[in-house]
Scaffold this active site. Structure first.
Site, mmCIF file in Angstrom:
data_model
loop_
_atom_site.group_PDB
_atom_site.id
_atom_site.type_symbol
_atom_site.label_atom_id
_atom_site.label_comp_id
_atom_site.label_asym_id
_atom_site.label_seq_id
_atom_site.Cartn_x
_atom_site.Cartn_y
_atom_site.Cartn_z
ATOM 1 N N GLU A 1 7.974 -0.054 4.471
ATOM 2 C CA GLU A 1 8.044 -0.361 5.909
ATOM 3 C C GLU A 1 9.294 0.162 6.611
ATOM 4 O O GLU A 1 9.213 0.606 7.760
ATOM 5 C CB GLU A 1 7.924 -1.883 6.138
ATOM 6 C CG GLU A 1 6.530 -2.439 5.942
ATOM 7 C CD GLU A 1 6.200 -2.824 4.504
ATOM 8 O OE1 GLU A 1 6.980 -2.472 3.601
ATOM 9 O OE2 GLU A 1 5.180 -3.479 4.287
ATOM 10 N N ALA B 1 -0.911 -2.292 5.812
ATOM 11 C CA ALA B 1 -1.472 -2.642 7.116
ATOM 12 C C ALA B 1 -1.803 -1.338 7.834
ATOM 13 O O ALA B 1 -1.231 -0.283 7.533
ATOM 14 C CB ALA B 1 -0.456 -3.453 7.907
ATOM 15 N N GLU C 1 1.832 -6.698 -0.618
ATOM 16 C CA GLU C 1 1.991 -8.082 -0.135
ATOM 17 C C GLU C 1 0.763 -8.946 -0.429
ATOM 18 O O GLU C 1 0.895 -10.099 -0.840
ATOM 19 C CB GLU C 1 2.300 -8.060 1.365
ATOM 20 C CG GLU C 1 3.695 -7.500 1.633
ATOM 21 C CD GLU C 1 3.944 -7.183 3.104
ATOM 22 O OE1 GLU C 1 3.114 -6.479 3.720
ATOM 23 O OE2 GLU C 1 4.961 -7.655 3.635
HETATM 24 N N1 CAA Z 1 -2.975 2.741 7.780
HETATM 25 C C1 CAA Z 1 -3.911 3.502 8.363
HETATM 26 N N2 CAA Z 1 -4.489 4.557 7.759
HETATM 27 C C2 CAA Z 1 -4.090 4.840 6.513
HETATM 28 C C3 CAA Z 1 -3.114 4.091 5.822
HETATM 29 C C4 CAA Z 1 -2.547 2.986 6.514
HETATM 30 N N3 CAA Z 1 -1.634 2.182 5.938
HETATM 31 N N4 CAA Z 1 -2.914 4.637 4.609
HETATM 32 C C5 CAA Z 1 -3.744 5.691 4.530
HETATM 33 N N5 CAA Z 1 -4.449 5.817 5.666
HETATM 34 C C6 CAA Z 1 -5.463 6.853 5.985
HETATM 35 C C7 CAA Z 1 -4.818 8.177 6.312
HETATM 36 O O1 CAA Z 1 -4.381 8.219 7.650
HETATM 37 C C8 CAA Z 1 -5.944 9.134 6.022
HETATM 38 O O2 CAA Z 1 -6.832 9.092 7.100
HETATM 39 P P1 CAA Z 1 -7.499 10.495 7.651
HETATM 40 O O3 CAA Z 1 -8.297 11.006 6.500
HETATM 41 O O4 CAA Z 1 -8.319 10.031 8.807
HETATM 42 O O5 CAA Z 1 -6.353 11.379 7.985
HETATM 43 C C9 CAA Z 1 -6.650 8.480 4.844
HETATM 44 O O6 CAA Z 1 -6.238 7.120 4.833
HETATM 45 C C10 CAA Z 1 -6.259 9.087 3.510
HETATM 46 O O7 CAA Z 1 -4.843 9.058 3.428
HETATM 47 P P2 CAA Z 1 -3.948 10.341 3.060
HETATM 48 O O8 CAA Z 1 -4.619 11.588 3.525
HETATM 49 O O9 CAA Z 1 -2.569 10.099 3.555
HETATM 50 O O10 CAA Z 1 -4.017 10.286 1.462
HETATM 51 P P3 CAA Z 1 -2.922 10.814 0.446
HETATM 52 O O11 CAA Z 1 -3.538 10.749 -0.906
HETATM 53 O O12 CAA Z 1 -2.365 12.112 0.881
HETATM 54 O O13 CAA Z 1 -1.734 9.742 0.518
HETATM 55 C C11 CAA Z 1 -0.773 7.531 0.599
HETATM 56 C C12 CAA Z 1 -1.938 8.436 0.092
HETATM 57 C C13 CAA Z 1 0.530 7.936 -0.137
HETATM 58 C C14 CAA Z 1 -1.134 6.093 0.260
HETATM 59 C C15 CAA Z 1 -0.596 7.744 2.117
HETATM 60 O O14 CAA Z 1 -1.869 7.567 2.753
HETATM 61 C C16 CAA Z 1 0.351 6.760 2.737
HETATM 62 O O15 CAA Z 1 1.536 6.920 2.588
HETATM 63 N N6 CAA Z 1 -0.185 5.749 3.434
HETATM 64 C C17 CAA Z 1 0.620 4.787 4.157
HETATM 65 C C18 CAA Z 1 1.258 3.813 3.184
HETATM 66 C C19 CAA Z 1 2.162 2.864 3.943
HETATM 67 O O16 CAA Z 1 3.153 3.249 4.527
HETATM 68 N N7 CAA Z 1 1.808 1.577 3.914
HETATM 69 C C20 CAA Z 1 2.573 0.550 4.581
HETATM 70 C C21 CAA Z 1 2.015 0.293 5.946
HETATM 71 S S1 CAA Z 1 3.081 -0.754 6.892
HETATM 72 C C22 CAA Z 1 2.677 -2.328 6.430
HETATM 73 O O17 CAA Z 1 1.900 -2.564 5.542
HETATM 74 C C23 CAA Z 1 3.346 -3.381 7.242
HETATM 75 C C24 CAA Z 1 3.282 -4.740 6.717
HETATM 76 O O18 CAA Z 1 4.010 -5.156 5.864
HETATM 77 C C25 CAA Z 1 2.354 -5.675 7.315
#
Ligand code: CAA
Length: 263
Positions: A131, A63, A111
């Site tokens: 999360e 998300a 999910e």
């Molecule tokens: N939400 C918003 N933006 C996201 C995102 C997310 N979940 N995941 C990645 N992005 C964005 C980053 O902010 C980045 O944007 P910018 O270029 O504008 O900075 C872009 O995507 C590329 O991401 P990274 O630079 O971080 O890429 P990376 O290769 O270094 O890392 C990754 C990849 C490990 C997937 C890392 O992006 C990450 O950890 N993302 C978040 C994953 C996460 O925690 N997901 C769970 C969200 S909570 C949820 O889903 C709640 C629920 O149950 C409903």
């Protein structure tokens, strides 16, 4: 649609989440477009759907954390409901949905894949429910579906530790059915979907409903659900043609694709 693409190849629909600048993260707009896309699928001409992500890096990275960062308790609950509503729509969609997981499937990405009937993934896939590291619970069905798909103990370990797992471990714990090199993933999903689409569509739909509804109840009620859906197949063109082909022992006819009806 800005972030969700739809293509039709024969009887197979392909839904692609395409928000690559955020690794296909699910914001409200993506969720709404997904909902509208599934609503618009023509069930007369479609027998199986593939759900995948655009690009070579990510299926869905969760998300949208930016959108969630300022939510109040009430808004958080409503955002969870928004995700759950569309994921339930996918889970209960009358025809099978295959998740072709092409990279990161984190949080809401893991999910949404779990709301599909079948998951296959690429070798670079990464699954996880991160999360608790963000100060929230999995909110789009993760606490419920992961525990139902893998063992409750494994689901709890993955969720409490927020540890990501690679494709081989996802395969070992039964979260995915198969792992492919990235370039072979979509062809494999299409081959599986075409195989499903070649079978009697009413029977396939009834199998999905019987399995899904039966899993929600006790075995005595579940077999009654099965009996009704089994009976529902009789007198259909599919059942008559499918069984006649077998009984006529006509090799040509047996091999012939039955002109299956749809519902
Ligand atoms: N939400 C918003 N933006 C996201 C995102 C997310 N979940 N995941 C990645 N992005 C964005 C980053 O902010 C980045 O944007 P910018 O270029 O504008 O900075 C872009 O995507 C590329 O991401 P990274 O630079 O971080 O890429 P990376 O290769 O270094 O890392 C990754 C990849 C490990 C997937 C890392 O992006 C990450 O950890 N993302 C978040 C994953 C996460 O925690 N997901 C769970 C969200 S909570 C949820 O889903 C709640 C629920 O149950 C409903």
């Amino acid at each position: 649609m800005e972030f969700v693409k739809y293509e039709q190849e024969g009887f197979v629909g392909i839904v692609t989440i395409d928000r690559q600048k955020a690794l296909n993260a699910l914001n409200s707009q993506v969720l709404e477009e997904l909902s509208d896309t599934f609503d618009a699928i023509d069930l007369e001409t479609t027998r199986c759907v593939i759900l995948t992500g655009a690009g070579e890096k990510s299926f869905v990275a969760g998300a949208d954390i930016g959108e969630m960062s300022t939510l109040t308790k009430a808004e958080g609950e409503a955002f969870g409901k928004k995700g759950n509503d569309i994921f339930l729509k996918i889970e209960k969609f009358p025809i099978p949905v295959i998740a072709a997981v092409n990279g990161f499937a984190l949080g809401g990405g893991c999910e949404i894949s779990m709301s599909c009937d079948i998951r296959i993934c690429s070798e670079n896939a990464v699954f996880g429910q991160p999360e608790v590291g963000l100060g929230i619970t999995p909110g789009f069905g993760g606490t419920q579906r992961l525990a139902r798909l893998v063992s409750p103990g494994m689901a709890k370990q993955l969720i409490y530790t927020a540890r990501n797992i690679k494709a081989d471990e996802a395969y070992r714990i039964g979260l995915v059915n198969a792992v492919y090199p990235l370039e072979e993933l979509l062809p494999a999903a299409k081959k599986m979907a075409a195989g499903i689409a070649a079978n009697a569509p009413i029977a396939v739909r009834n199998c999905k409903k019987a399995i899904n509804d039966g899993l929600q109840t006790d075995i005595d009620s579940a077999v009654v659900i099965e009996e009704k859906l089994f009976g529902d197949c009789f007198e259909t063109e599919d059942q008559k043609a499918g069984m006649a082909n077998f009984l006529e022992k006509d090799k040509e006819k047996k091999l012939k694709v039955v002109p299956f009806q749809n519902k």
